[in-house]
Motif scaffolding. Structure first.
Motif, mmCIF file in Angstrom:
data_model
loop_
_atom_site.group_PDB
_atom_site.id
_atom_site.type_symbol
_atom_site.label_atom_id
_atom_site.label_comp_id
_atom_site.label_asym_id
_atom_site.label_seq_id
_atom_site.Cartn_x
_atom_site.Cartn_y
_atom_site.Cartn_z
ATOM 1 N N GLU A 41 47.959 38.118 52.022
ATOM 2 C CA GLU A 41 47.316 36.875 51.614
ATOM 3 C C GLU A 41 46.316 37.161 50.501
ATOM 4 O O GLU A 41 46.066 36.336 49.641
ATOM 5 C CB GLU A 41 46.565 36.271 52.808
ATOM 6 N N ILE A 42 45.743 38.352 50.599
ATOM 7 C CA ILE A 42 44.786 38.756 49.574
ATOM 8 C C ILE A 42 45.239 40.080 49.002
ATOM 9 O O ILE A 42 45.563 41.000 49.759
ATOM 10 C CB ILE A 42 43.372 38.927 50.183
ATOM 11 N N LEU A 43 45.309 40.174 47.697
ATOM 12 C CA LEU A 43 45.734 41.427 47.083
ATOM 13 C C LEU A 43 44.574 41.968 46.252
ATOM 14 O O LEU A 43 44.001 41.253 45.435
ATOM 15 C CB LEU A 43 46.955 41.180 46.192
ATOM 16 N N ILE A 44 44.219 43.229 46.504
ATOM 17 C CA ILE A 44 43.118 43.823 45.757
ATOM 18 C C ILE A 44 43.657 44.938 44.882
ATOM 19 O O ILE A 44 44.264 45.885 45.384
ATOM 20 C CB ILE A 44 42.051 44.379 46.716
ATOM 21 N N LEU A 45 43.492 44.809 43.604
ATOM 22 C CA LEU A 45 43.917 45.862 42.687
ATOM 23 C C LEU A 45 42.645 46.481 42.105
ATOM 24 O O LEU A 45 42.026 45.923 41.210
ATOM 25 C CB LEU A 45 44.790 45.296 41.570
ATOM 26 N N ALA A 60 41.890 42.735 28.666
ATOM 27 C CA ALA A 60 43.220 42.132 28.612
ATOM 28 C C ALA A 60 43.763 41.863 30.005
ATOM 29 O O ALA A 60 44.455 40.886 30.241
ATOM 30 C CB ALA A 60 44.177 43.044 27.848
ATOM 31 N N SER A 61 43.429 42.776 30.935
ATOM 32 C CA SER A 61 43.980 42.655 32.282
ATOM 33 C C SER A 61 43.436 41.446 33.032
ATOM 34 O O SER A 61 44.082 40.925 33.921
ATOM 35 C CB SER A 61 43.675 43.913 33.097
ATOM 36 N N ILE A 62 42.231 41.024 32.697
ATOM 37 C CA ILE A 62 41.627 39.955 33.479
ATOM 38 C C ILE A 62 41.423 38.678 32.675
ATOM 39 O O ILE A 62 40.989 37.676 33.191
ATOM 40 C CB ILE A 62 40.252 40.400 34.035
ATOM 41 N N ARG A 63 41.801 38.760 31.433
ATOM 42 C CA ARG A 63 41.528 37.657 30.533
ATOM 43 C C ARG A 63 42.040 36.324 31.061
ATOM 44 O O ARG A 63 41.410 35.291 30.919
ATOM 45 C CB ARG A 63 42.193 37.976 29.192
ATOM 46 N N TYR A 64 43.209 36.352 31.675
ATOM 47 C CA TYR A 64 43.805 35.089 32.108
ATOM 48 C C TYR A 64 43.529 34.781 33.571
ATOM 49 O O TYR A 64 44.177 33.955 34.177
ATOM 50 C CB TYR A 64 45.300 35.106 31.812
ATOM 51 N N ALA A 65 42.560 35.478 34.162
ATOM 52 C CA ALA A 65 42.205 35.200 35.559
ATOM 53 C C ALA A 65 41.565 33.823 35.655
ATOM 54 O O ALA A 65 41.027 33.308 34.680
ATOM 55 C CB ALA A 65 41.239 36.267 36.060
ATOM 56 N N ASP A 66 41.638 33.227 36.881
ATOM 57 C CA ASP A 66 41.046 31.910 37.070
ATOM 58 C C ASP A 66 39.530 31.978 36.939
ATOM 59 O O ASP A 66 38.895 31.063 36.456
ATOM 60 C CB ASP A 66 41.418 31.368 38.453
ATOM 61 N N ALA A 67 38.985 33.066 37.431
ATOM 62 C CA ALA A 67 37.546 33.252 37.271
ATOM 63 C C ALA A 67 37.278 34.736 37.116
ATOM 64 O O ALA A 67 38.021 35.561 37.640
ATOM 65 C CB ALA A 67 36.791 32.705 38.470
ATOM 66 N N ILE A 68 36.228 35.036 36.384
ATOM 67 C CA ILE A 68 35.909 36.441 36.152
ATOM 68 C C ILE A 68 34.472 36.689 36.590
ATOM 69 O O ILE A 68 33.568 35.903 36.271
ATOM 70 C CB ILE A 68 36.060 36.796 34.649
ATOM 71 N N GLN A 106 44.006 31.892 43.886
ATOM 72 C CA GLN A 106 43.355 32.177 42.611
ATOM 73 C C GLN A 106 43.442 33.656 42.256
ATOM 74 O O GLN A 106 43.602 34.505 43.126
ATOM 75 C CB GLN A 106 41.871 31.798 42.695
ATOM 76 N N THR A 107 43.312 33.923 40.987
ATOM 77 C CA THR A 107 43.192 35.306 40.562
ATOM 78 C C THR A 107 41.767 35.510 40.066
ATOM 79 O O THR A 107 41.283 34.758 39.228
ATOM 80 C CB THR A 107 44.176 35.619 39.423
ATOM 81 N N ILE A 108 41.111 36.495 40.639
ATOM 82 C CA ILE A 108 39.729 36.760 40.265
ATOM 83 C C ILE A 108 39.679 38.094 39.537
ATOM 84 O O ILE A 108 40.183 39.100 40.040
ATOM 85 C CB ILE A 108 38.820 36.850 41.519
ATOM 86 N N GLY A 109 39.091 38.101 38.383
ATOM 87 C CA GLY A 109 38.917 39.355 37.658
ATOM 88 C C GLY A 109 37.507 39.868 37.877
ATOM 89 O O GLY A 109 36.562 39.093 37.942
ATOM 90 N N ILE A 110 37.373 41.163 38.024
ATOM 91 C CA ILE A 110 36.032 41.738 38.138
ATOM 92 C C ILE A 110 35.902 42.806 37.070
ATOM 93 O O ILE A 110 36.726 43.714 36.977
ATOM 94 C CB ILE A 110 35.790 42.344 39.534
ATOM 95 N N ILE A 111 34.895 42.685 36.242
ATOM 96 C CA ILE A 111 34.754 43.616 35.132
ATOM 97 C C ILE A 111 33.295 44.043 35.019
ATOM 98 O O ILE A 111 32.392 43.352 35.517
ATOM 99 C CB ILE A 111 35.269 42.963 33.809
ATOM 100 N N GLY A 112 33.077 45.177 34.429
ATOM 101 C CA GLY A 112 31.712 45.675 34.295
ATOM 102 C C GLY A 112 31.756 47.148 33.965
ATOM 103 O O GLY A 112 32.823 47.764 34.009
ATOM 104 N N GLY A 113 30.601 47.695 33.634
ATOM 105 C CA GLY A 113 30.561 49.095 33.225
ATOM 106 C C GLY A 113 30.815 50.041 34.379
ATOM 107 O O GLY A 113 30.863 49.631 35.535
ATOM 108 N N THR A 114 30.958 51.317 34.024
ATOM 109 C CA THR A 114 31.130 52.338 35.052
ATOM 110 C C THR A 114 29.905 52.345 35.960
ATOM 111 O O THR A 114 28.778 52.366 35.489
ATOM 112 C CB THR A 114 31.277 53.707 34.383
ATOM 113 N N VAL A 150 44.331 37.036 44.354
ATOM 114 C CA VAL A 150 44.353 38.374 43.776
ATOM 115 C C VAL A 150 42.982 38.739 43.205
ATOM 116 O O VAL A 150 42.362 37.927 42.518
ATOM 117 C CB VAL A 150 45.410 38.464 42.652
ATOM 118 N N PHE A 151 42.543 39.925 43.534
ATOM 119 C CA PHE A 151 41.337 40.454 42.894
ATOM 120 C C PHE A 151 41.751 41.588 41.982
ATOM 121 O O PHE A 151 42.387 42.542 42.425
ATOM 122 C CB PHE A 151 40.352 40.987 43.945
#
Lengths: 579, 581
Positions: free
Chosen positions: A494-498, A534-542, A365-373, A526-527
């Motif tokens: 196996e796990i990629l963290i960006l 835009a970068s995480i919009r198409y992630a499997d879960a955010i 899966q691709t996981i997006g993590i978003i939030g303020g500074t 992928v995290f």
């Protein structure tokens, strides 16, 4: 100091032989006044020229043997001391590398650098001197006393009083000045820190015209260091005069006693000369010692600082045994990564940085993590390779608590790309090999291709062998980021963290990059930590974070429908342009 | 060749010593006093011994007088010694302080080219480790060299008054020890230099690996780093062993020569005594002198090796101090005043290395108050422009003018004050948050600071730190996140209210909601002021007056958002891509 002595272990032979040979040399030296007394009492008194010449020959022979012994001793001492510091540096470097992020955050880089360089050098000189002189000097001192006893017991009593007195002075001054030397080294740390800062921040310093202020800051640190050095120097400067007074006072007493003893007919004039000679030998030794005591005291202070580093243990508790292969097999179906009610409080921080984070990421899966500074995005991903330990809850990788993995195995599964793009001095190839030691040329190009860096690497002279300067200063921010991504990809993790690691890339490149990663063989989990919707919009879960707490979890569409924070972030980036 | 360079270094050191002539004078004077007194004591001792002849032949009254004299001499010697030591200390540490300060000053005016192309660790090693080693050597030199030389001269004179023949023996043999010492010193100089260089290399590696420990750990690179470290460590071990061992031979060798001298004096003295030429007391005295005379040779040779090492270190420091500084401001450089914000670039060409062209024939005119955005693919030279505006680097050809003045004709200070700059690479110095914020305006009031922090949206997170604005941040920002660091850097500029603004990816780590708010604050701040914005987020730059689209060091498109979109060129392509999957 004691604990550091283990590094002399491999040089046992040398560290025993060096002082031994020194003592041999010293013993021969001690015989000289006796021979001279013979010349005076027998040779001159009986006008025996042959005897005088024989004794002269004997003295030269003694001198020569002394020379051989001494050179041997110097060799062994140098070998042991250098070997010691080599071993010590090796161990220290290894230890520092094991320290976790929390310790590094608190200790700071500059002081570690001084400790590994300047401090170790000081200790090395100290060991060298101790091996050569610290045994020799007491030996001569006590030897002289013993010899004095063989001449006349009563006169020798002067020695018995003098020597302890000298010991008190020597060690007293050492004890007083040792903590001061520690302060001196701390002062050195400070100016090293300032120097380093001014090199790394040269652009900012100059942009704000802070050259003068920084020079003033340096001057202040430098000045206080100098004051400290002078103060400690003043105390050390007492050593010579005080010992001089004691010894020569003893000589006065000695002559007076000698006079009485000779008058009473117990000893001869030649023997008085010998006694005075022994006393001056002690003086000579002590003057040498006093000149070196600074070095030794400094060495002790530095050794303490090094020890302090060794005593700093990594806060990550000892990882479990490498029995994980079986466990992982059992957990084939487990989620790649799962967070179970995780909380994190950084050391020395008041409030929690993460509160009750709970989610699961399935394999691929691709996981997006978003939030303020400052909302804790990086903190979340830093827990996966166990850069920090959770304070509550647990983090599982392949169904097993990360604290049960051997660190090497855990981190081997993960490719991390950090916020700050760090590259090392060396060729591009060497930098890529960080990710995988035995990577083939093909694998390298493949990784470069995925990370969208093939084009610019190809345009570099020497391609993979193009040189990167320290900290990648000859590359642009975006180029650095892409190379750090390539470095992480090359190990097919196996796990990629960006971790916000595409921030310097333009949107087109960013999109291409994400696409290429998705199509990668082996499909890593992928995290993506990002500011960009835009970068995480198409992630499997955010995962949407706010102030260390989960405020949303789900796909883009779900979040748009029911997560206000996410909607706000998204709108801030897209509304105007789409509308 | 080598020795001439050494001499040069020595002369440079002497220049620093000049300032401390007073201490030097006192030190030499005290050294002479110490030596004279030290030499006087054996004479007295010898006299006393001559009064102790045999049973019943001891003159206690005269011995007592002599002993009182000895006591006085001792007290005086001790005082002189102490004074000398203190002077030497002051001198040494004073000189070291001066050199260190000069080295640091140099760092502040070195061209960025030098700093960008040298490893930090190596420069740091020069300013710290080399200077430290130099101090040790110098102190030893001062304390032992003077007394040594004075002792030699003094003893020689006294020995001459006692007996010329024996003195001749001493004088003939001792130079041998100098020869030996000199020979060894010459041989070891390059070994010390090699040691010092290898140490520098090691420091550089430590700096890189320990400084970037996070990456090292993330990639499990520990064992490789160890390997590289061990390789250098091994080399260092070898060359250190050589340097230390060979230099340490000096001492035993000269000591051997001394024992020859001692024996020589003993034998000739004994023969003379048999013939009645001298008394036993005088012989004892001569023997003591022979010892005292040769001892300094011993020490001096030791000091010479130590000084060799110190000079090798000093040489490296002077290399740094004498490095070509950036071209100083022209003598008639004007102050840049009342900047409205006209910036012109005319036929600018620049490259970091001569063999790789970067920017060529670059022209641009910016009117006061315009917002200029620079976009383009990564690595196209956007950041380079900023290096040129701020005069971190000078152009190779063409001119950059601000308010119609060539920036090389105005003072750097006024130029840089005119610009406020926020870089993507956040840099904070160790100190409190407040200290970091007021960098550009040290006299700022509390209200101003808070206002700036509020405008940059940094106030709320600062408030939550344990000590608020007085929280001490460690080297390079410690526990702050990249975004928080950026907010602080922005606050720093907000506080300055500069005439022009440069933002180089300044908000790349800040979330977009905050970013928009900050931009509003910036917009307010920048009203009527010229600004340059390097960004990749197109949302950031849409409202710019001029958008420069750069590729491979050249402007390929120029215009505003609408016109560029309409053009359908590279910019349009970039713009569309942000909506791509």
């Amino acid at each position: 100091m004691k604990k550091l002595l283990v590094y002399l272990r491999d040089y046992k032979k040398e560290s025993v032989l060096a002082p031994l040979f020194k003592m041999l040399e010293a013993s021969f030296e001690l015989l000289v006044p006796l021979v001279m007394a013979q010349i005076i009492d027998t040779g001159i008194a009986q006008r025996d020229k042959g005897m005088i010449l024989r004794m002269g020959g004997l003295m030269i022979a003694l001198g020569f043997i002394g020379l051989v012994c001494s050179i041997t001793a110097q060799y062994f001492a140098a070998k042991a001391a250098v070997g010691f510091s080599t071993g010590l540096k090796h161990a220290l470097f290894g230890h520092i590398q094991k320290l976790s992020f929390s310790e590094m955050d608190t200790i700071g880089t500059s002081t570690l650098i001084t400790r590994m360089t300047s401090d170790v050098n000081q200790v090395q000189s100290g060991v060298n001197l101790v091996l050569r002189l610290f045994l020799r000097s007491p030996f001569i001192v006590f030897g002289a006393m013993v010899m004095a006893f063989t001449i006349d017991v009563k006169a020798a009593l002067v020695f018995v009083v003098t020597i302890p007195l000298l010991c008190i002075v020597v060690f007293g001054i050492m004890l007083i000045s040792m903590p001061l030397y520690k302060k001196v080294q701390a002062g050195l740390d400070r100016i090293l820190g300032i120097t380093r800062e001014n090199l790394t921040g040269v652009r900012v310093v100059r942009a704000f015209n802070k050259e003068e202020a920084e020079t003033a800051r340096f001057r202040e640190g430098n000045e206080s260091l100098t004051q400290m050095q002078m103060f400690v120097g003043k105390i050390s400067a007492l050593m010579n005069p005080v010992t001089y007074i004691i010894i020569n006072g003893a000589v006065i007493v000695l002559i007076w006693t000698g006079a009485l003893r000779v008058d009473a007919g117990y000893i001869t004039q030649g023997e008085v000369v010998a006694l005075v000679n022994y006393m001056s030998q002690i003086l000579v030794e002590l003057i040498k010692l006093a000149n070196l005591i600074i070095t030794v005291t400094k060495a002790f202070a530095c050794a303490n600082r090094i020890e302090a580093v060794f005593e700093t243990q990594s806060s990550l508790a000892a990882p479990g045994k490498a029995a994980s292969a079986g466990v992982a097999a059992l957990n084939q179906n487990a989620a790649a990564v799962s967070f179970e009610h995780v909380c994190l409080t950084y050391k020395n921080a008041g409030a929690e940085s993460l509160t009750d984070i709970h989610f699961q990421a399935k394999k691929g899966q691709t996981i997006g993590i978003i939030g303020g500074t400052g909302s804790g995005k990086s903190s979340v991903v830093n827990l996966i390779p166990r850069f920090y330990d959770v304070t509550k809850g647990r983090v599982l990788v392949d169904g097993m608590d990360v604290r049960e993995y051997p660190l090497e195995e855990l981190r081997g599964k993960i490719g991390t790309v950090m916020q700050k793009a760090v590259l090392f001095k060396g060729s591009i190839r060497e930098n890529l090999l960080w990710g995988k030691e035995d990577a083939t040329e093909e694998e390298m190009w493949r990784a470069l291709e995925i990370s969208q860096s093939k084009e610019f690497v190809e345009s570099k002279e020497g391609k993979l062998d193009a040189q990167i300067e320290q900290a990648g200063k000859n590359l642009s921010g975006g180029q650095r980021q892409r190379l750090t991504i390539a470095r992480a990809l090359i190990r097919k993790p196996e796990i990629l963290i960006l971790d916000d690691s595409a921030s310097a890339l333009d949107f087109a490149t960013d999109a291409k990059l994400r696409k290429a990663i998705r199509e990668m063989e082996g499909a890593p989990t992928v995290f993506i930590v990002s500011q960009r919707a835009a970068s995480i919009r198409y992630a499997d879960a955010i995962l949407v974070l706010d102030d260390g707490e989960t405020v949303g979890w789900g796909s883009h569409d779900e979040l748009m429908a029911n997560c206000a924070v996410y909607r706000e972030i998204y709108d801030s980036q897209f509304k105007k342009t789409e509308g | 060749m080598k020795s001439s360079k050494q001499k040069e270094t020595l002369f440079k050191v002497l220049r620093y010593i000049r300032k401390y002539w007073f201490y030097l004078g006192v030190s030499v004077l005290m050294a002479a006093g110490t030596v004279a007194l030290t030499l006087y004591v054996p004479i007295l001792t010898g006299d006393a011994i001559d009064l102790i002849i045999a049973k019943g032949l001891v003159e206690f009254g005269r011995i007592w007088d002599i002993l009182v004299k000895i006591g006085g001499a001792i007290a005086l010697t001790a005082v002189a010694q102490w004074l000398m030591n203190v002077c030497n200390n002051r001198m040494t540490y004073g000189i070291v302080r001066d050199i260190r300060e000069e080295a640091f000053r140099k760092i502040e005016i070195l061209p960025l080219k030098y700093i960008d192309s040298h490893s930090y660790g190596e420069v740091v090693s020069r300013v710290i480790a080399d200077v430290d080693q130099f101090a040790d050597g110098l102190l030893m030199g001062f304390t032992q060299l003077f007394t040594g030389v004075v002792t030699i001269v003094g003893t020689l004179l006294i020995m001459l008054t006692i007996n010329i023949g024996i003195t001749a023996v001493v004088v003939c043999i001792t130079p041998v020890s100098f020869l030996v010492a000199n020979f060894i010193a010459k041989k070891t100089f390059h070994m010390f230099k090699l040691q010092s260089e290898t140490r520098g290399e090691q420091t550089a590696l430590i700096d890189e690996m320990v400084g970037n420990q996070r990456v090292v750990q993330a990639f499990g690179y520990e064992s490789n780093a160890m390997e590289r470290f061990d390789e250098i460590n091994g080399r260092l071990q070898k060359c250190s062993l050589q340097a230390i061992f060979f230099s340490s031979i000096t001492n035993p060798a000269t000591r051997f020569v001394n024992s020859l001298v001692y024996t020589g004096v003993g034998i000739t003295g004994a023969f003379l005594a048999i013939r009645g030429g001298i008394s036993v007391g005088q012989l004892s005295c001569l023997l003591t002198y022979a010892n005292q005379y040769t001892k300094p040779f011993n020490e001096i040779s030791g000091v010479v090796t130590e000084l060799q090492n110190a000079l090798a270190c000093a040489g490296r420091i002077f290399e740094l101090i004498e490095e070509e500084p950036q071209t100083p401001d022209a003598v008639d450089a004007a102050q840049l005043k009342e900047v409205k914000g006209t910036v012109e670039l005319e036929q600018v060409a620049f490259s970091y290395t001569p063999d790789r062209k970067l920017i060529e024939g670059f022209n641009l005119k910016v009117k006061p108050g315009q917002r200029v955005a620079i976009v383009g693919p990564t690595g196209c030279g956007k950041t380079t422009l900023i290096n040129l505006f701020m005069r971190f680097y000078d152009v190779n050809a063409g001119t950059i003018r601000v308010e119609g003045k060539d920036i090389r004709q105005v003072t750097r200070k006024s130029l840089r004050t005119a610009f406020g700059m926020v870089l993507q690479e956040t840099w904070l110095k160790s100190g409190t948050i407040r200290e970091n914020i007021v960098m550009g305006k040290p006299e700022a009031t509390e209200e101003e600071i808070i206002a700036a922090a509020k405008a940059a949206h940094a106030h709320s997170f600062i408030k939550r730190l344990p000590e608020g604005y007085d929280t001490i941040i460690t080297e390079d920002g410690g526990n702050l996140s990249q975004g928080q660091k950026q907010l602080l850097c922005i606050t720093r500029v907000m506080l300055c209210q500069p005439d022009m603004l440069i933002l180089d990816e300044a908000t790349s780590s800040i979330d977009t909601r905050t970013e928009i708010r900050i931009q509003k604050a910036f917009a307010k701040l920048m009203e009527g002021r010229t600004s340059f914005i390097v960004a990749h987020r197109l949302s950031t730059i849409q409202e710019a007056d001029i958008i420069l689209v750069m590729k491979d060091g050249n402007i390929i498109e120029q215009g505003n958002h609408e016109s560029l979109l309409a053009e359908g060129g590279f910019y349009a392509q970039l713009y569309q891509s942000q909506f791509a999957v």
